[in-house]
Design an enzyme around this catalytic site. Structure first.
Site, mmCIF file in Angstrom:
data_model
loop_
_atom_site.group_PDB
_atom_site.id
_atom_site.type_symbol
_atom_site.label_atom_id
_atom_site.label_comp_id
_atom_site.label_asym_id
_atom_site.label_seq_id
_atom_site.Cartn_x
_atom_site.Cartn_y
_atom_site.Cartn_z
ATOM 1 N N CYS A 163 0.807 -1.222 0.000
ATOM 2 C CA CYS A 163 0.000 0.000 0.000
ATOM 3 C C CYS A 163 0.840 1.273 0.000
ATOM 4 O O CYS A 163 0.293 2.376 -0.011
ATOM 5 C CB CYS A 163 -0.960 -0.016 1.181
ATOM 6 N N HIS A 303 -2.171 8.225 5.832
ATOM 7 C CA HIS A 303 -2.516 6.896 5.335
ATOM 8 C C HIS A 303 -3.896 6.505 5.870
ATOM 9 O O HIS A 303 -4.724 6.020 5.119
ATOM 10 C CB HIS A 303 -1.450 5.894 5.763
ATOM 11 N N GLU A 314 -0.116 5.618 13.580
ATOM 12 C CA GLU A 314 0.227 6.725 12.689
ATOM 13 C C GLU A 314 -0.114 8.066 13.321
ATOM 14 O O GLU A 314 0.658 9.031 13.233
ATOM 15 C CB GLU A 314 -0.504 6.582 11.354
ATOM 16 N N LYS A 332 -9.363 8.276 2.601
ATOM 17 C CA LYS A 332 -9.894 6.914 2.485
ATOM 18 C C LYS A 332 -11.308 6.805 3.048
ATOM 19 O O LYS A 332 -12.021 5.845 2.746
ATOM 20 C CB LYS A 332 -8.978 5.920 3.186
ATOM 21 N N HIS A 337 -9.984 2.152 0.558
ATOM 22 C CA HIS A 337 -8.543 1.906 0.465
ATOM 23 C C HIS A 337 -8.229 1.264 -0.878
ATOM 24 O O HIS A 337 -8.557 0.099 -1.117
ATOM 25 C CB HIS A 337 -8.110 0.998 1.618
ATOM 26 N N PHE A 396 1.966 -3.448 3.826
ATOM 27 C CA PHE A 396 2.341 -4.761 4.330
ATOM 28 C C PHE A 396 3.795 -5.043 3.959
ATOM 29 O O PHE A 396 4.278 -4.642 2.893
ATOM 30 C CB PHE A 396 1.457 -5.846 3.717
#
Length: 408
Positions: A163, A303, A314, A332, A337, A396
């Site tokens: 991502c 994010h 975050e 998002k 996402h 990831f």
């Protein structure tokens, strides 16, 4: 003040659940209305929600190109790239293609084709497997077909950092320009993997929201009641050029890509470092690369996946590095996402915030997580000068990337 290493963003192309086109995207993102809906293709799956690109007709949008040969993630990328090139004022028939590069991010390639052809193999035998299986499945074909379509004869790359892929692609493109390898780079990312198998895997991991009863409220970044993300598809492409070159040809410069940073967590396959050390290193590196102080950041497109773990880690990192002055959003909440495409799409939104002096709200933010000390934008878009915008991406594998955009 423009620096020698700054890179000009001269074109944008967006194909996302928020719409086909930059203006459509910006209106929807500023509205704070989620794009999540029930997905008929996922009926009976553990999670039946998604965010798909509305009204996407590849035969019409890719007139002159055999769209039937292409997997959807490639179709999305081609439409976004054509759009970005037009926006930048370039004619691919007139440019020196040997000095043009393309760097796109992608993770899952043609997952839909692979699933379909695997079924064909099992049910009807090898003679029924399509000869297009490999070329429709391979992630690199996004860059390959874009080069074919637009006459790009310089470096053609696809990067995969999950991502964070979109932000990694922009960083790689910046390096091609700074090194003198290219004069123009089409950079961004694309993803379309809303298949039963992929979605079942994400659901089994516990990554997806289960808010089936109210899909429009399912994606709620930084909210205390968040329970996962809504998976989406989309593509974003930015045209990047050296600032001096863009200025000399009289191009409109939307914003400058002034800083990039990247890091690896070296911690876990799917969970971010519990203290956010990796993404913090990336953010600090991007700020240093841009030559701006943490206190100079006006706006962050975070994010912000709406997963319980990501948002708290975050969010605490952002407060630790930036303090509480920067206005923070996660788009998002509107788009869902888009996985590998997220970093590129959100970079484009950060560019638009810099250009227009308006910042999108976090959709569905009703009850901010009490563990966060952030100036989260909620309800309505916020107007105000944005001289410095930060976009963050985590993936990831422990991949982290951060981008800094500044006014031209």
């Amino acid at each position: 003040m423009t620096r020698v290493g700054d890179i000009a963003v001269t074109g944008l192309g967006l194909v996302t659940p928020a719409g086909v086109g930059v203006e459509e995207n910006w209106r929807r993102v500023l509205s704070g209305r989620s794009c999540a809906t029930p997905d008929e293709a996922l009926r009976g799956m553990p999670v039946e929600l998604s965010c798909r690109v509305p009204g996407f007709d590849p035969e019409q949008l890719l007139d002159g190109f055999p769209a039937w040969q292409l997997e959807r993630f490639v179709q999305l990328a081609l439409v976004a790239a054509r759009m970005a090139v037009r926006d930048a004022g370039w004619d691919p028939k007139a440019w020196d293609g040997t000095r043009v590069g393309v760097v796109l991010g992608n993770s899952l390639g043609g997952a839909a084709t692979f699933e379909q052809q695997h079924d064909a193999l099992r049910e009807r035998g090898p003679s029924k497997v399509s000869p297009l299986l490999v070329t429709r499945y391979m992630p690199n074909m996004a860059a390959g077909y874009l080069a074919i379509d637009l006459g790009v004869r310089g470096p053609g790359l696809v990067v995969a950092t999950a991502c964070a892929s979109g932000a990694t692609a922009l960083t790689t493109a910046r390096d091609l320009l700074r090194s003198g390898t290219c004069d123009i780079v089409l950079a961004g990312a694309t993803e379309s993997a809303l298949t039963p198998t992929v979605m079942s895997g994400l659901a089994k991991m516990g990554a997806l929201s289960k808010s089936h009863g109210a899909p429009e409220h399912a994606s709620k970044p930084f909210d205390a009641e968040r329970d996962g993300f809504v998976a989406a598809e989309g593509a974003g492409v930015l045209v990047l050029e050296r600032t001096a070159d863009a200025t000399s040809r009289g191009a409109t410069i939307r914003a400058l890509l002034s800083g990039c940073g990247a890091s690896s967590d070296a911690h876990h396959a799917t969970a971010p470092h519990p203290e956010g050390q990796g993404i913090e290193r990336a953010v600090r590196a991007a700020l240093a690369d841009a030559g701006v102080a943490a206190g100079d950041v006006d706006h962050v497109n975070a994010h912000g996946t709406a997963t319980p773990m990501n948002d708290i880690i975050e969010g605490r990192m952002l407060h630790r590095v930036l303090g509480g002055a920067a206005a923070v959003t996660s788009t998002k909440g509107v788009t869902g996402h888009t996985l590998a495409a997220a970093g590129a799409i959100e970079a484009a939104y950060a560019v638009l915030a810099v250009q227009h002096g308006v910042m999108p709200p976090v959709a569905n933010l009703k009850n901010p997580d009490p563990g966060l000390e952030l100036d989260l934008i909620s309800g309505e878009p916020r107007e105000g000068r944005v001289d410095v915008a930060l976009s963050t991406s985590l993936g990831f594998g422990g991949h982290n990337a951060a981008l800094v955009f500044t006014t031209a």
